[in-house]
Design a protein around this motif. Sequence first.
Motif, PDB file in Angstrom:
ATOM      1  N   LEU A   1      20.269  12.828 -48.507  1.00  0.00           N
ATOM      2  CA  LEU A   1      20.751  11.638 -48.787  1.00  0.00           C
ATOM      3  C   LEU A   1      22.170  11.250 -48.470  1.00  0.00           C
ATOM      4  O   LEU A   1      22.434  10.325 -47.781  1.00  0.00           O
ATOM      5  N   ALA A   2      22.938  12.184 -49.040  1.00  0.00           N
ATOM      6  CA  ALA A   2      24.449  11.906 -49.076  1.00  0.00           C
ATOM      7  C   ALA A   2      24.913  12.269 -47.728  1.00  0.00           C
ATOM      8  O   ALA A   2      25.605  11.612 -47.159  1.00  0.00           O
ATOM      9  N   GLY A   3      24.250  13.181 -47.057  1.00  0.00           N
ATOM     10  CA  GLY A   3      24.876  13.807 -45.594  1.00  0.00           C
ATOM     11  C   GLY A   3      24.143  12.833 -44.408  1.00  0.00           C
ATOM     12  O   GLY A   3      24.913  12.592 -43.690  1.00  0.00           O
ATOM     13  N   GLU A   4      22.943  12.569 -44.484  1.00  0.00           N
ATOM     14  CA  GLU A   4      22.227  11.991 -43.478  1.00  0.00           C
ATOM     15  C   GLU A   4      21.932  10.534 -43.592  1.00  0.00           C
ATOM     16  O   GLU A   4      21.458   9.874 -42.850  1.00  0.00           O
ATOM     17  N   GLY A   5      21.871  10.163 -44.946  1.00  0.00           N
ATOM     18  CA  GLY A   5      21.524   8.805 -45.128  1.00  0.00           C
ATOM     19  C   GLY A   5      20.065   8.543 -45.318  1.00  0.00           C
ATOM     20  O   GLY A   5      19.369   9.522 -45.106  1.00  0.00           O
ATOM     21  N   VAL A   6      19.662   7.467 -45.923  1.00  0.00           N
ATOM     22  CA  VAL A   6      18.122   7.161 -46.122  1.00  0.00           C
ATOM     23  C   VAL A   6      17.171   7.423 -44.902  1.00  0.00           C
ATOM     24  O   VAL A   6      16.296   7.903 -45.044  1.00  0.00           O
TER      25      VAL A   6
ATOM     26  N   ALA B   1      10.932  -6.874 -50.810  1.00  0.00           N
ATOM     27  CA  ALA B   1       9.986  -7.189 -49.656  1.00  0.00           C
ATOM     28  C   ALA B   1      10.389  -6.754 -48.448  1.00  0.00           C
ATOM     29  O   ALA B   1       9.598  -6.083 -47.555  1.00  0.00           O
ATOM     30  N   ALA B   2      11.652  -6.685 -48.218  1.00  0.00           N
ATOM     31  CA  ALA B   2      12.345  -6.347 -46.933  1.00  0.00           C
ATOM     32  C   ALA B   2      12.171  -4.845 -46.854  1.00  0.00           C
ATOM     33  O   ALA B   2      11.667  -4.307 -45.789  1.00  0.00           O
ATOM     34  N   ALA B   3      12.385  -4.151 -47.921  1.00  0.00           N
ATOM     35  CA  ALA B   3      12.425  -2.594 -47.865  1.00  0.00           C
ATOM     36  C   ALA B   3      10.873  -2.458 -47.609  1.00  0.00           C
ATOM     37  O   ALA B   3      10.665  -1.408 -46.877  1.00  0.00           O
ATOM     38  N   ALA B   4       9.931  -2.877 -48.337  1.00  0.00           N
ATOM     39  CA  ALA B   4       8.517  -2.498 -48.479  1.00  0.00           C
ATOM     40  C   ALA B   4       7.864  -2.816 -47.051  1.00  0.00           C
ATOM     41  O   ALA B   4       6.832  -2.108 -46.792  1.00  0.00           O
ATOM     42  N   SER B   5       8.319  -3.684 -46.204  1.00  0.00           N
ATOM     43  CA  SER B   5       7.942  -3.966 -45.065  1.00  0.00           C
ATOM     44  C   SER B   5       8.298  -3.076 -43.887  1.00  0.00           C
ATOM     45  O   SER B   5       7.735  -3.060 -42.733  1.00  0.00           O
TER      46      SER B   5
ATOM     47  N   LEU C   1       8.754   2.851 -42.501  1.00  0.00           N
ATOM     48  CA  LEU C   1       9.046   4.165 -42.920  1.00  0.00           C
ATOM     49  C   LEU C   1       9.220   4.264 -44.617  1.00  0.00           C
ATOM     50  O   LEU C   1       8.690   5.072 -45.125  1.00  0.00           O
ATOM     51  N   PHE C   2       9.599   3.029 -45.155  1.00  0.00           N
ATOM     52  CA  PHE C   2       9.529   2.960 -46.502  1.00  0.00           C
ATOM     53  C   PHE C   2       8.134   2.619 -46.886  1.00  0.00           C
ATOM     54  O   PHE C   2       7.794   3.279 -48.096  1.00  0.00           O
ATOM     55  N   GLU C   3       7.273   1.955 -46.317  1.00  0.00           N
ATOM     56  CA  GLU C   3       5.901   2.011 -46.636  1.00  0.00           C
ATOM     57  C   GLU C   3       5.255   3.097 -46.757  1.00  0.00           C
ATOM     58  O   GLU C   3       4.609   3.649 -47.717  1.00  0.00           O
ATOM     59  N   ALA C   4       5.565   4.103 -45.584  1.00  0.00           N
ATOM     60  CA  ALA C   4       5.084   5.422 -45.817  1.00  0.00           C
ATOM     61  C   ALA C   4       5.602   6.349 -46.871  1.00  0.00           C
ATOM     62  O   ALA C   4       4.614   7.018 -47.443  1.00  0.00           O
ATOM     63  N   PHE C   5       6.660   6.156 -47.314  1.00  0.00           N
ATOM     64  CA  PHE C   5       7.294   6.856 -48.304  1.00  0.00           C
ATOM     65  C   PHE C   5       6.766   6.432 -49.860  1.00  0.00           C
ATOM     66  O   PHE C   5       6.413   7.110 -50.551  1.00  0.00           O
ATOM     67  N   ALA C   6       6.417   4.924 -49.827  1.00  0.00           N
ATOM     68  CA  ALA C   6       5.953   4.696 -51.031  1.00  0.00           C
ATOM     69  C   ALA C   6       4.352   5.004 -51.261  1.00  0.00           C
ATOM     70  O   ALA C   6       4.262   5.444 -52.291  1.00  0.00           O
ATOM     71  N   ASN C   7       3.699   5.101 -49.784  1.00  0.00           N
ATOM     72  CA  ASN C   7       2.495   5.673 -50.214  1.00  0.00           C
ATOM     73  C   ASN C   7       2.384   7.167 -50.667  1.00  0.00           C
ATOM     74  O   ASN C   7       1.511   7.507 -51.459  1.00  0.00           O
TER      75      ASN C   7
ATOM     76  N   ALA D   1      11.513  13.656 -43.180  1.00  0.00           N
ATOM     77  CA  ALA D   1      10.629  13.906 -44.095  1.00  0.00           C
ATOM     78  C   ALA D   1       9.154  13.792 -43.839  1.00  0.00           C
ATOM     79  O   ALA D   1       8.340  14.419 -44.317  1.00  0.00           O
ATOM     80  N   LEU D   2       9.172  12.456 -43.591  1.00  0.00           N
ATOM     81  CA  LEU D   2       7.671  12.065 -43.129  1.00  0.00           C
ATOM     82  C   LEU D   2       7.112  12.333 -41.935  1.00  0.00           C
ATOM     83  O   LEU D   2       5.853  12.541 -41.991  1.00  0.00           O
ATOM     84  N   GLN D   3       8.053  13.017 -41.135  1.00  0.00           N
ATOM     85  CA  GLN D   3       7.373  13.715 -39.845  1.00  0.00           C
ATOM     86  C   GLN D   3       6.647  14.987 -40.247  1.00  0.00           C
ATOM     87  O   GLN D   3       5.980  15.216 -39.332  1.00  0.00           O
TER      88      GLN D   3
END
Length: 490
Positions: free
Chosen positions: A475-480, A316-320, A323-329, A487-489
């Motif tokens: 992911l390893a270099g810059e983090g999530v 729930a915390a991630a999905a809210s 940024l994560f919501e946009a990824f999920a979409n 990516a989303l921009q």
Amino acid sequence: MKRLGFSTLAAIPSRISRPRYDVAGLGVGIVHLGLGNFHRAHQAVYTDLALDDAGGDWGICGVSLHTPQTAAVLGGQDGLYTVATKEGGREPELRIVGAVRQTLFAPREMSRVLAALADPRVKLVTLTITEKGYCHRPTTAALDPEHPGIRHDLLQPEQPVTALGVLAAGLRQRRGGGAPMTIISCDNLQSNGRVLRTVLLDFVALQDPALASWIADTVAFPCSMVDRIVPSPTSAGRAEIDTQLGCEDHASVVCEPFTQWFIENRFATEHPAWDRAGVCFVDDVEPYERLKLRLLNGTHSALAYLGCLAGYPTIAAAASDPLFEAFANSLIAESATTFVMPPGVVFDVYRRELLRRFGNPALRHTTLQVAMDGSRKLPPRLLAPIRDRLRHGEELSWLALAVAAWMRFVMGRDDAGTALDLSDPMAGELRRIADEARDLDTYAERIFAIEVIFGNDLGRDPRFREPVMAWLRRLAGEGVRATLSAALQR
Ligand code: CS2
């Protein structure tokens, strides 16, 4: 405080719903293997409601295969327990379920488990044994004869440790009376009934070909799609329920209000009036399984890995997080290109509801819980839609990111450097690969080479490897966070 049970039932506040049928007099008609939280919040609830509406001797004999606690706790409560449905800030709704009439811990009570499976009054078996319980090779859906549990059960068929071994031994006894049976897989595998039939027949054929052909002729294995988010219970959640009940329930479960059960209409026996409780019987469940595995479970897994890496304890915390919501979409949209929506499902409505369900703040569904067993979950959830896209000549973007997130998770540290727990049947091998790898390329090379996960096609396919590697580097270099925002921009 007293414990929940027949003697305390009358004192429980009347606003809490409970069975209207004669619980104590209910006969057993179903054996369930895997007496976990999901079963208690899903199939047992459907059976309980069907019993209220239409009666019948459809009590459940719940069998735990690996741990004794749940069977013992329920045994001490006359089989009664509470299901609390929770959504957002709404008052939880509580129901006491009475359908579980007998509980057994298989390793200690095997002869009773086998007797129940042989009893002609038992018509149905349901299973929630998780993906790894099928002892199959996920890429071929056939039995893995090298599986340690299977090797054990071939040597000691009367004291089996796997669900397949238990079913085989029970059906061996049942065959004497000749009674048919319906066995319903309720696990998150594509074509779960067919997979179960295949692995069980493969296994039985290694010991007793005549029994295998009797099973093939007499037992039905409908596929089913099950859906309800059921986190592991927390002590705080249980304490809240106890306060409402006015007594202690050590087997209560918390879940979301949403629930679905689609079953292929292919039974060898009668069944409870589950349709009165909302079960949909359909000719073909596979489109519903595909929808649920790829959109719900695939996105769930991706949110779990990215969430763990970014330090989010719950889905729930991630999905809210927008940024994560946009990824999920975006992931949902990409996965949805790989199949045709089943009849009656409107993509946009399904997608919106999914995101709302993931964001339900009343559920403490931990990212680590969903992250478990990735080696078994990835193939149906993410790799199947990936294969479909590649087959149609389409590129991979978010699906490749989801796989990279799992690979990054397996490396064992989150973005802040904190150690992450890896619970997976292949944990030893995966961790060894991560520890031994000199750099990301050698790590990825060895992960892609694991055939039971990637088959002999994907791990060698540059159309898969390259995008996954590109995401893994980021992911390893810059983090999530940085990876997702950039990516989303675009
Ligand atoms: C989850 C599922 O833990 C997991 O892997 O994706 O248990 C999910 O909550 C259920 O399939 C929802 O029906």
